[in-house]
Design a protein around this motif. Structure first.
Motif, PDB file in Angstrom:
ATOM      1  N   PRO A  29       8.313  13.847   1.497  1.00 52.75           N
ATOM      2  CA  PRO A  29       7.547  12.613   1.271  1.00 52.75           C
ATOM      3  C   PRO A  29       6.752  12.226   2.520  1.00 52.75           C
ATOM      4  O   PRO A  29       7.217  12.403   3.649  1.00 52.75           O
ATOM      5  CB  PRO A  29       8.640  11.579   0.964  1.00 52.75           C
ATOM      6  N   VAL A  30       5.575  11.722   2.302  1.00 55.25           N
ATOM      7  CA  VAL A  30       4.698  11.312   3.398  1.00 55.25           C
ATOM      8  C   VAL A  30       4.709   9.793   3.494  1.00 55.25           C
ATOM      9  O   VAL A  30       4.547   9.097   2.486  1.00 55.25           O
ATOM     10  CB  VAL A  30       3.254  11.816   3.170  1.00 55.25           C
ATOM     11  N   TYR A  31       4.942   9.284   4.695  1.00 56.35           N
ATOM     12  CA  TYR A  31       4.946   7.837   4.896  1.00 56.35           C
ATOM     13  C   TYR A  31       4.349   7.511   6.260  1.00 56.35           C
ATOM     14  O   TYR A  31       4.251   8.358   7.143  1.00 56.35           O
ATOM     15  CB  TYR A  31       6.368   7.272   4.783  1.00 56.35           C
ATOM     16  N   VAL A  32       3.935   6.264   6.418  1.00 52.77           N
ATOM     17  CA  VAL A  32       3.345   5.799   7.672  1.00 52.77           C
ATOM     18  C   VAL A  32       4.469   5.558   8.679  1.00 52.77           C
ATOM     19  O   VAL A  32       5.402   4.806   8.408  1.00 52.77           O
ATOM     20  CB  VAL A  32       2.530   4.507   7.455  1.00 52.77           C
ATOM     21  N   LEU A  38       0.845  -1.185   0.000  1.00 53.91           N
ATOM     22  CA  LEU A  38       0.000   0.000   0.000  1.00 53.91           C
ATOM     23  C   LEU A  38       0.879   1.232   0.000  1.00 53.91           C
ATOM     24  O   LEU A  38       1.833   1.343   0.773  1.00 53.91           O
ATOM     25  CB  LEU A  38      -0.917   0.011   1.226  1.00 53.91           C
ATOM     26  N   THR A  39       0.555   2.195  -0.871  1.00 57.42           N
ATOM     27  CA  THR A  39       1.334   3.439  -0.969  1.00 57.42           C
ATOM     28  C   THR A  39       0.394   4.633  -1.075  1.00 57.42           C
ATOM     29  O   THR A  39      -0.837   4.485  -1.047  1.00 57.42           O
ATOM     30  CB  THR A  39       2.265   3.410  -2.194  1.00 57.42           C
ATOM     31  N   GLU A  40       0.976   5.814  -1.232  1.00 50.33           N
ATOM     32  CA  GLU A  40       0.232   7.057  -1.417  1.00 50.33           C
ATOM     33  C   GLU A  40      -0.737   7.323  -0.251  1.00 50.33           C
ATOM     34  O   GLU A  40      -1.936   7.131  -0.331  1.00 50.33           O
ATOM     35  CB  GLU A  40      -0.552   7.033  -2.743  1.00 50.33           C
ATOM     36  N   PHE A  41      -0.159   7.804   0.845  1.00 50.52           N
ATOM     37  CA  PHE A  41      -0.962   8.109   2.027  1.00 50.52           C
ATOM     38  C   PHE A  41      -1.147   9.610   2.257  1.00 50.52           C
ATOM     39  O   PHE A  41      -1.812  10.007   3.193  1.00 50.52           O
ATOM     40  CB  PHE A  41      -0.312   7.494   3.270  1.00 50.52           C
ATOM     41  N   ALA A  42      -0.532  10.454   1.436  1.00 53.11           N
ATOM     42  CA  ALA A  42      -0.606  11.898   1.650  1.00 53.11           C
ATOM     43  C   ALA A  42      -2.039  12.399   1.515  1.00 53.11           C
ATOM     44  O   ALA A  42      -2.756  12.060   0.572  1.00 53.11           O
ATOM     45  CB  ALA A  42       0.300  12.622   0.660  1.00 53.11           C
ATOM     46  N   VAL A  43      -2.461  13.211   2.484  1.00 52.21           N
ATOM     47  CA  VAL A  43      -3.785  13.824   2.455  1.00 52.21           C
ATOM     48  C   VAL A  43      -3.652  15.344   2.449  1.00 52.21           C
ATOM     49  O   VAL A  43      -4.239  16.040   1.629  1.00 52.21           O
ATOM     50  CB  VAL A  43      -4.623  13.381   3.674  1.00 52.21           C
TER      51      VAL A  43
END
Length: 421
Positions: free
Chosen positions: A184-187, A172-177
């Motif tokens: 870069p946005v990551y969990v 699962l990728t692309e978590f930026a809101v």
């Protein structure tokens, strides 16, 4: 409430300095996992190795007694700091899962004498930050600063092998809101429900919390997807997400120095606390018996939070430095405090406090019993008269009075005192 240190889990190398010109320790504890069933405390180290404190001989309570065995795992460790670890049961056997800055996940046997690790999982292209294991379907979850969350499952057809063999099931990728700036946005952290139709709660570097689930959970091969994202709880990177399964609520802490509580299903926020020291909270643990939340911070303070009262009940100074983890053993009234140089066991001593009449019951009072020492003993007594009340809310309260007047009764709201005179 008091905290009395009763034991410390340490290693001689934790106290050695890197050089005579540096105050930094040569070896640090970077992550831990407590396994009470097997009486083992595992620690991942800053040099990539694994360490364990085991019960000694027939002693079945290594937390309480001072004797224990310190053992280093013989298998070759990671090539960098161990960032996270968790223990899970696969086909009836326990294994240790660790994630590291070397971009890999290793599976270890729980026996420290084993010469090799069971498997090294390769797939992430960045530091592995958090791990979660779902025992109901033997699924491993991992997150990394490569902006991905990976779901690992046992390879089909190899379930009966002596050792498990995991493969990447989904990425699962692309978590930026919010998409703040160009970073870069990551969990950064995640947790999951323990049921077979599990849901993942993932917190990212924007402060957003994502709920990840499968629409066809009854199908084992059904992929998971982001169900909803809530960006209103935090402004900065999430540090920890604590799921209280019985209450179905979540608590989160982040680099915005906030502690937030909200309902897991609806997402409705019911609690928030700003750290008064203007530093971040570093660790959370839930006290199910007393319905309290314990939160530690960078300065070594411990906050005991009563959620029902929506305020911090008490604040304690446990040590002078950062607390990186907490474990609570309610059956033994023990609190384990994790630091870079050891794990300190504290005995929790709770003092009983009589309620005030302003607190009272939450409903009508059903019965009252006056305890007057002079009447019972039939002679003068210095003992303070007491009153016991039973309420419709299912509670019994014991009241004391510092006044000389004997207490006779209170009104139905539990708020007005009627004295003898």
């Amino acid at each position: 409430m008091e905290f009395v240190e009763s034991k410390v889990f340490q290693h001689p190398d934790f106290l050695k300095k890197r050089s005579r010109f540096s105050d930094e320790n040569n070896l640090k504890i970077s992550c831990t996992h407590l396994d009470l069933d097997d009486h083992v405390l595992y620690a991942g180290l800053s040099d990539g190795r694994l360490l364990g404190w085991f019960k000694k001989g027939i002693d079945t309570n290594f937390i309480k007694h001072h004797d224990h065995d310190t053992r280093e795992f013989a298998a070759q460790g990671h090539k960098g700091e161990v960032k996270c670890m968790i223990v899970g049961r696969v086909s009836g056997r326990k294994f240790i899962f660790t994630g590291s800055v070397d971009h890999t996940i290793k599976i270890w046997e729980t026996d420290p004498k084993a010469r090799d690790t069971v498997q090294t999982l390769v797939g992430h292209s960045g530091t592995v930050l958090s791990l979660e294991f779902i025992e109901s379907n033997e699924t491993l979850l991992s997150t990394s600063n490569d902006r991905s969350v990976r779901i690992w499952k046992l390879e089909t057809g190899r379930e009966w092998l002596y050792y498990p063999f995991y493969t990447s099931f989904q990425v699962l990728t692309e978590f930026a809101v919010k998409r703040i700036g160009e970073k870069p946005v990551y969990v950064s952290t995640l947790t999951a429900t323990k049921s077979e139709n599990f849901a993942i709660y993932a917190g990212d570097t924007e402060g957003t919390i994502h709920t990840i689930a499968s629409k066809e959970y009854w199908v084992k091969t059904s992929p998971m997807e982001v169900e909803r994202s809530n960006a209103s709880y935090h402004r900065l990177t999430l540090i920890q997400i604590l799921l209280v399964h019985k209450e179905n609520i979540l608590f989160t802490i982040g680099y915005d120095q906030m502690l937030v509580g909200f309902e897991a299903i609806s997402g409705k926020q019911f609690f928030s606390l700003k750290n008064p020291h203007k530093v971040v909270f570093t660790a959370l643990v839930w006290d199910d018996e007393n319905q309290e939340l314990l939160a530690a911070d960078e300065l070594g303070f411990l906050f005991v939070v009563n959620i029902a009262m929506e305020k911090s009940v008490a604040k304690y100074k446990l040590q002078s430095g950062r607390i990186s983890g907490l474990y609570l053993i309610t059956t033994q009234s023990k609190l384990l405090v994790v630091t870079e140089t050891g794990v300190r066991v504290n005995q929790i001593i709770r003092s009983l406090k009589a309620p005030t009449f302003a607190e009272g019951h939450k409903g009508p009072v059903l019965s009252l019993v006056a305890i007057d020492p002079e009447v019972i003993l039939k002679k003068p007594s210095r003992e303070t008269p007491r009153l016991v009340s039973a309420g419709e809310d299912g509670t019994c309260l014991l009241y004391t009075s510092d006044a000389a007047d004997d207490l006779l009764c209170v009104d139905l709201g539990g708020r007005r005192i009627i004295n003898k005179k």
